[in-house]
Design an enzyme around this catalytic site. Sequence first.
Site, short mmCIF file in Angstrom:
data_model
loop_
_atom_site.label_atom_id
_atom_site.label_comp_id
_atom_site.label_asym_id
_atom_site.label_seq_id
_atom_site.Cartn_x
_atom_site.Cartn_y
_atom_site.Cartn_z
N ASN A 1 0.85 -1.20 0.00
CA ASN A 1 0.00 0.00 0.00
C ASN A 1 0.88 1.25 0.00
O ASN A 1 2.10 1.15 -0.04
CB ASN A 1 -0.95 -0.03 1.20
N ASP B 1 -4.31 -6.33 5.15
CA ASP B 1 -5.32 -7.16 5.82
C ASP B 1 -5.33 -8.59 5.28
O ASP B 1 -5.76 -9.50 5.95
CB ASP B 1 -6.71 -6.54 5.64
N LYS C 1 9.36 -17.72 -9.56
CA LYS C 1 8.65 -16.63 -10.25
C LYS C 1 7.48 -17.20 -11.06
O LYS C 1 7.65 -18.18 -11.81
CB LYS C 1 9.64 -15.91 -11.16
N PHE D 1 -5.10 3.50 14.44
CA PHE D 1 -5.37 4.49 13.39
C PHE D 1 -6.51 3.98 12.52
O PHE D 1 -6.70 2.77 12.39
CB PHE D 1 -4.12 4.70 12.52
N LYS E 1 -14.23 0.63 14.99
CA LYS E 1 -12.92 -0.01 15.17
C LYS E 1 -12.51 0.04 16.64
O LYS E 1 -11.97 -0.90 17.20
CB LYS E 1 -11.87 0.73 14.34
N1 CTP Z 1 -3.95 -3.17 12.03
C1 CTP Z 1 -3.12 -4.12 12.56
N2 CTP Z 1 -3.04 -5.35 11.99
C2 CTP Z 1 -3.75 -5.66 10.89
C3 CTP Z 1 -4.59 -4.68 10.32
C4 CTP Z 1 -4.66 -3.45 10.91
O1 CTP Z 1 -2.46 -3.86 13.56
N3 CTP Z 1 -3.63 -6.85 10.33
C5 CTP Z 1 -4.07 -1.85 12.70
C6 CTP Z 1 -3.51 -0.69 11.94
O2 CTP Z 1 -2.16 -0.45 12.31
C7 CTP Z 1 -4.43 0.47 12.37
C8 CTP Z 1 -5.76 -0.23 12.54
O3 CTP Z 1 -5.47 -1.60 12.81
O4 CTP Z 1 -4.05 0.98 13.63
C9 CTP Z 1 -6.61 -0.16 11.34
O5 CTP Z 1 -7.73 -0.95 11.55
P1 CTP Z 1 -8.35 -1.92 10.44
O6 CTP Z 1 -9.64 -2.39 10.94
O7 CTP Z 1 -7.48 -3.03 10.05
O8 CTP Z 1 -8.46 -0.94 9.25
P2 CTP Z 1 -8.36 -1.30 7.77
O9 CTP Z 1 -7.12 -2.06 7.45
O10 CTP Z 1 -8.53 -0.01 7.04
O11 CTP Z 1 -9.53 -2.33 7.62
P3 CTP Z 1 -11.01 -2.17 7.05
O12 CTP Z 1 -10.85 -2.35 5.61
O13 CTP Z 1 -11.73 -3.26 7.73
O14 CTP Z 1 -11.51 -0.80 7.44
#
Ligand code: CTP
Length: 435
Positions: free
Chosen positions: A239, A308, A318, A354, A368
């Site tokens: 990302n 995620d 590869k 965050f 969240k």
């Molecule tokens: N986070 C984490 N571990 C993960 C995913 C996210 O620690 N595997 C943490 C991020 O560092 C951030 C927060 O969770 O502090 C974000 O929450 P999250 O629900 O995962 O947000 P998104 O990734 O944007 O997911 P969604 O698409 O469900 O909104």
Amino acid sequence: MAKFRINLGVTGGIAAYKAVEVMRLLQKRGCDVSVAMTRHATEFVQPLTFRALTDKHVIVDDYDPQNPDPIAHINFSQNIDLLLIIPATANIIGKFANGIADDFLSSTYLATTAPVLIAPAMNTTMWDSAATQRNVRQLKKDGVHFVEPVAGELACKTVGTGKLEDVENIVAQVLWLLSEPPTVAGGLTGQAELPDVRINMAKVQPPATAGGSDLNGERFLITVGGTREAIDPVRFISNHSSGKMGFAIAEAAAARGADVTVVAGVTTIDPPSNVNVIRAVSASDMHAAVVKELSSTTVFVGAAAVADYAPANAAEGKIKKDGRDFMILELKKTPDILAEVSKRRSKGMLVVGFAAETNDVIGYARSKMKKKRLDMVVANDITKKGAGFNTDTNIATIITRSGSEIELPLMSKREMADRILDEIVKLRKVAEARA
Ligand code: CTP
């Protein structure tokens, strides 16, 4: 010892009698309540009522010869957990908003460093008036919290907004504001069941100056940057995270005396020199590093944009096109580091997450916070110019477990880091006061 020390300010409205009920309910829940009244409030309820129920002198006038304390507005405002105003008239709201300190209660407001919670009650037209609304907006900007008045039949027989919120709801919001963070796995029942409160939190303190020591003794663990999830030895899923916000928090926390470790994924800038750095590439590496470091942590900040999902089976060699027009990639969920830290947290540990969103920013951030049982979420709308990934600035709203929303306008990420840390310091103080 009392659970919380609350100073209750009563001002001159018909709802003043309800302040007695609020006081009784707070006392029943173990709070130590002291009372001050404005001169007009005494037209509605006698100070004697509060004196009899608190067994303490009720201050109306600093200069009253009966007043046992010659500098009461200073002493009354110190070492308390909350200054609570019930009911708040348009007059007191106007004075607070404009720094007017011409009586005991308004002087107390200026002198206190405790959070302030105001429950207004007044005629609908007075509440809706441009001046009152301007003053309320100003106070919210100053970090004052409101239990907004509700609609109903008012003392003046009109129907509209201006009625004091139900006393039970006021008490629930006070306790929510002052409530304990959830601790350790197993007993995590509290937060998800609490109401979605629209009050705001502690008075915003001026940002602490860099180089201070208000984080002495804290051990921060911060995840920073993006993760890379391998598809094969050549390709990956990732990302846009740059790591700038996470590193800014790390640098600021170290400058304020904390011992800081960052678990850094992929970043476009170098880490600050004053912190310990552990490198991780994938979500699973980051998870393992965090688990290893967690035991000594007192504040965890999940600033990383962790993928995620990751390819379920990264190819060892590869992947070749082999003439295919389509390719299906199977993904599996990565460990949610933040949620796991929150579950495993030791007593007293603060957990901050965050939420980077493109729509319904506050709604998603709040859910969240509940789902992952966080103490604080920093929410930002990444579609806004100057906010989000790979910029040097940010725009955010800090939401705390008490329900407060602190809006941070466009500012540098470094400056924002200090504002976030200011709120962490306040959460720590509230937790310590209760310990
Ligand atoms: N986070 C984490 N571990 C993960 C995913 C996210 O620690 N595997 C943490 C991020 O560092 C951030 C927060 O969770 O502090 C974000 O929450 P999250 O629900 O995962 O947000 P998104 O990734 O944007 O997911 P969604 O698409 O469900 O909104």
